[in-house]
Scaffold this motif. Structure first.
Motif, PDB file in Angstrom:
ATOM      1  N   ALA A 122      16.799  14.610 -23.500  1.00 45.12           N
ATOM      2  CA  ALA A 122      17.865  13.800 -23.314  1.00 45.12           C
ATOM      3  C   ALA A 122      17.930  12.674 -24.568  1.00 45.12           C
ATOM      4  O   ALA A 122      16.970  12.470 -25.146  1.00 45.12           O
ATOM      5  CB  ALA A 122      17.870  13.185 -22.207  1.00 45.12           C
ATOM      6  N   GLY A 124      11.330  14.356 -20.557  1.00 46.87           N
ATOM      7  CA  GLY A 124      12.079  14.056 -19.272  1.00 46.87           C
ATOM      8  C   GLY A 124      12.308  12.677 -18.868  1.00 46.87           C
ATOM      9  O   GLY A 124      12.552  12.040 -17.997  1.00 46.87           O
ATOM     10  N   GLY A 125      12.087  11.648 -20.129  1.00 47.80           N
ATOM     11  CA  GLY A 125      12.281  10.415 -19.948  1.00 47.80           C
ATOM     12  C   GLY A 125      11.116   9.374 -19.852  1.00 47.80           C
ATOM     13  O   GLY A 125      11.179   8.229 -19.879  1.00 47.80           O
ATOM     14  N   CYS A 140      26.437  17.907 -28.458  1.00 51.85           N
ATOM     15  CA  CYS A 140      26.396  16.397 -27.835  1.00 51.85           C
ATOM     16  C   CYS A 140      27.162  15.598 -28.651  1.00 51.85           C
ATOM     17  O   CYS A 140      27.190  15.507 -29.853  1.00 51.85           O
ATOM     18  CB  CYS A 140      25.115  15.940 -27.870  1.00 51.85           C
ATOM     19  N   ARG A 146      20.015  16.232 -13.736  1.00 52.98           N
ATOM     20  CA  ARG A 146      19.873  17.611 -14.077  1.00 52.98           C
ATOM     21  C   ARG A 146      19.364  18.445 -13.123  1.00 52.98           C
ATOM     22  O   ARG A 146      19.086  17.858 -12.095  1.00 52.98           O
ATOM     23  CB  ARG A 146      19.251  17.835 -15.451  1.00 52.98           C
ATOM     24  N   ASP A 147      19.602  19.518 -13.298  1.00 53.63           N
ATOM     25  CA  ASP A 147      19.093  20.757 -12.301  1.00 53.63           C
ATOM     26  C   ASP A 147      20.091  20.892 -11.197  1.00 53.63           C
ATOM     27  O   ASP A 147      20.797  20.131 -10.875  1.00 53.63           O
ATOM     28  CB  ASP A 147      17.687  20.661 -12.104  1.00 53.63           C
ATOM     29  N   HIS A 206      16.264  15.557 -10.832  1.00 54.31           N
ATOM     30  CA  HIS A 206      15.729  14.861 -12.038  1.00 54.31           C
ATOM     31  C   HIS A 206      16.541  14.123 -12.823  1.00 54.31           C
ATOM     32  O   HIS A 206      17.737  14.408 -12.994  1.00 54.31           O
ATOM     33  CB  HIS A 206      15.079  15.829 -12.880  1.00 54.31           C
ATOM     34  N   TRP A 264      21.463  14.336 -20.563  1.00 51.75           N
ATOM     35  CA  TRP A 264      20.602  15.568 -20.689  1.00 51.75           C
ATOM     36  C   TRP A 264      20.986  16.370 -21.804  1.00 51.75           C
ATOM     37  O   TRP A 264      22.143  16.705 -21.932  1.00 51.75           O
ATOM     38  CB  TRP A 264      20.286  16.204 -19.519  1.00 51.75           C
ATOM     39  N   LEU A 303      17.850  10.095 -15.036  1.00 51.08           N
ATOM     40  CA  LEU A 303      17.440   9.011 -15.799  1.00 51.08           C
ATOM     41  C   LEU A 303      18.457   7.869 -15.601  1.00 51.08           C
ATOM     42  O   LEU A 303      19.394   7.941 -15.139  1.00 51.08           O
ATOM     43  CB  LEU A 303      17.691   9.652 -17.293  1.00 51.08           C
ATOM     44  N   THR A 361      17.805  22.593 -21.676  1.00 53.26           N
ATOM     45  CA  THR A 361      16.617  22.303 -21.764  1.00 53.26           C
ATOM     46  C   THR A 361      15.772  21.626 -20.340  1.00 53.26           C
ATOM     47  O   THR A 361      16.827  21.342 -19.646  1.00 53.26           O
ATOM     48  CB  THR A 361      16.333  20.949 -22.717  1.00 53.26           C
ATOM     49  N   ARG A 362      14.810  21.426 -20.270  1.00 47.86           N
ATOM     50  CA  ARG A 362      14.260  21.026 -19.120  1.00 47.86           C
ATOM     51  C   ARG A 362      13.794  19.489 -19.203  1.00 47.86           C
ATOM     52  O   ARG A 362      13.694  18.897 -18.131  1.00 47.86           O
ATOM     53  CB  ARG A 362      13.236  21.807 -18.537  1.00 47.86           C
ATOM     54  N   ALA A 363      13.706  18.930 -20.603  1.00 41.72           N
ATOM     55  CA  ALA A 363      13.025  17.571 -20.510  1.00 41.72           C
ATOM     56  C   ALA A 363      13.730  16.850 -21.497  1.00 41.72           C
ATOM     57  O   ALA A 363      13.308  15.900 -21.666  1.00 41.72           O
ATOM     58  CB  ALA A 363      11.528  17.828 -20.750  1.00 41.72           C
TER      59      ALA A 363
END
Length: 180
Positions: A128, A142-143, A165, A70-71, A76, A120, A78, A124-126
């Motif tokens: 998934a 964030g995992g 999703c 992501r980003d 970042h 992800w 997973l 969202t930033r964190a």
């Protein structure tokens, strides 16, 4: 390109062992060899780097099965996987990176079993989702930690920019998670 390890392969079952970003960047994950690894090219496959992950490997059915980044800079990421054989333990079957995949750290609380897909959640930033034959897990950090939110069997998951999703699995099983 770095040489493959004996027995090393990419697992294509979920279609998520290979991810790309923009016109130049591609990554793919492996297993089956002594170490589960992630390969990366930033120049359309002309040159490659490879990094070991802490996801268990060492047998033909073990390794990283899915990646998600992501980003904007794809820093970042997973990695999820484990041992796809029914009833086999899959400890430490998830890892995270915050440096574009140059280093991977095991999840503090990984999913409880093999997972074949990861995505992800948009905007969202964190957050998934990870899916597999024994359930779906959610991370909000964030995992680093995962918790099971469903016990249905899914093989692959992807999220759309609108926040929805989708997961698919055996026997035509399809599910949609909508942001509420």
């Amino acid at each position: 390109m770095p040489a493959a390890l004996p027995g090393e392969a990419g697992f294509a079952a979920s279609g998520q062992c290979l991810v790309s970003a923009g016109p130049r960047e591609v990554r793919f994950a492996t297993g089956g060899g002594a170490t589960a690894r992630v390969f990366r090219s930033a120049d359309r496959g002309r040159t490659w780097t490879v990094t070991d992950t802490p996801v268990p490997a060492g047998e033909p059915a073990r390794g990283v099965f899915a990646l998600a980044f992501r980003d904007r800079d794809r820093d970042h990421g997973l990695a999820v996987g484990g041992d796809y054989r029914t009833g086999q333990p899959s400890p430490q079957a998830a890892a995270v990176t915050a440096d574009g995949g140059r280093t991977w750290t095991p999840a503090g609380t990984p999913p409880p079993a093999y997972r074949s897909g990861v995505a992800w959640l948009p905007h969202t930033r964190a957050a998934a989702l990870a899916v597999g034959p024994t359930g779906t897990d959610l991370t909000l950090d964030g995992g680093r930690t995962w918790r099971t939110v469903d016990t249905g069997s899914y093989d692959s998951v992807d999220c759309a920019p609108d926040g929805g999703c989708w997961a698919s699995g055996e026997k035509g099983r399809v599910a949609r998670l909508a942001r509420g």
